[in-house]
Motif scaffolding. Structure first.
Motif, PDB file in Angstrom:
ATOM      1  N   THR A 202       1.201  -1.453  -0.397  1.00  0.00           N
ATOM      2  CA  THR A 202      -0.506   0.050  -0.008  1.00  0.00           C
ATOM      3  C   THR A 202       1.014   1.471   0.390  1.00  0.00           C
ATOM      4  OG1 THR A 202      -1.379  -1.221   1.185  1.00  0.00           O
ATOM      5  CG2 THR A 202      -1.557   0.888   1.126  1.00  0.00           C
TER       6      THR A 202
ATOM      7  N   THR B  89       1.280   5.887  -0.425  1.00  0.00           N
ATOM      8  CA  THR B  89       0.180   6.860  -0.492  1.00  0.00           C
ATOM      9  C   THR B  89       1.301   7.928  -1.799  1.00  0.00           C
ATOM     10  OG1 THR B  89       0.988   7.254   1.288  1.00  0.00           O
ATOM     11  CG2 THR B  89      -1.806   6.410   1.064  1.00  0.00           C
TER      12      THR B  89
ATOM     13  N   MET C   4      -4.530   6.417  -2.503  1.00  0.00           N
ATOM     14  CA  MET C   4      -3.805   5.231  -1.634  1.00  0.00           C
ATOM     15  C   MET C   4      -3.645   4.357  -2.905  1.00  0.00           C
ATOM     16  SD  MET C   4      -4.618   3.857   1.594  1.00  0.00           S
ATOM     17  CE  MET C   4      -6.226   3.164   1.309  1.00  0.00           C
TER      18      MET C   4
ATOM     19  N   ILE D 283      -7.439  10.627  -2.019  1.00  0.00           N
ATOM     20  CA  ILE D 283      -7.098  11.436  -0.517  1.00  0.00           C
ATOM     21  C   ILE D 283      -8.090  12.359  -0.615  1.00  0.00           C
ATOM     22  CG2 ILE D 283      -5.304  11.407   0.914  1.00  0.00           C
ATOM     23  CD1 ILE D 283      -3.540   9.309   0.515  1.00  0.00           C
TER      24      ILE D 283
END
Length: 115
Positions: A7, A9, A69, A100
């Protein structure tokens, strides 16, 4: 849970390309800039630019210059570049994409306040 799940961002860079393949599957290729911290000498921000590929539903949410993300898995392959061993390419294969919201994305007026 998949062992190869990552993951990240960051901000989607401007170089996003969208294209359908011969079967009509939509794909997006691009780069996400991930903040790594500040340069110790200059104080300027440092970013890791990670290439990604997304397919089908995940492509709907990915737009240039958007903070996102991305959830997926790391994929690697060797690209022939004329050298004896080729060039190793590592990219994020996106399974899910989530925008986001930032403070610049949200506008609040007096009419929206409950008091």
């Amino acid at each position: 849970m998949d062992i190869n799940q990552v993951t990240v961002t960051g901000r989607i860079m401007q170089n996003v390309t969208t294209r359908p393949d011969k079967d009509g599957v939509i794909s997006k290729l691009g780069t996400i800039g991930i903040y790594k911290g500040k340069d110790k000498q200059t104080g300027s921000p440092l970013y890791a630019n990670i290439p990604f590929v997304a397919y089908n539903k995940a492509t709907e949410f990915i737009k240039p210059n958007t903070k996102m993300m991305l959830v997926g898995r790391l994929n690697s392959y060797t690209k022939t570049d004329g050298s004896p061993y080729g060039k190793l390419v590592v990219q994020l294969q996106v399974n899910s994409a989530y925008p986001i919201a930032t403070s610049q994305d949200v506008t609040i007026s007096d009419d929206g306040l409950p008091f």
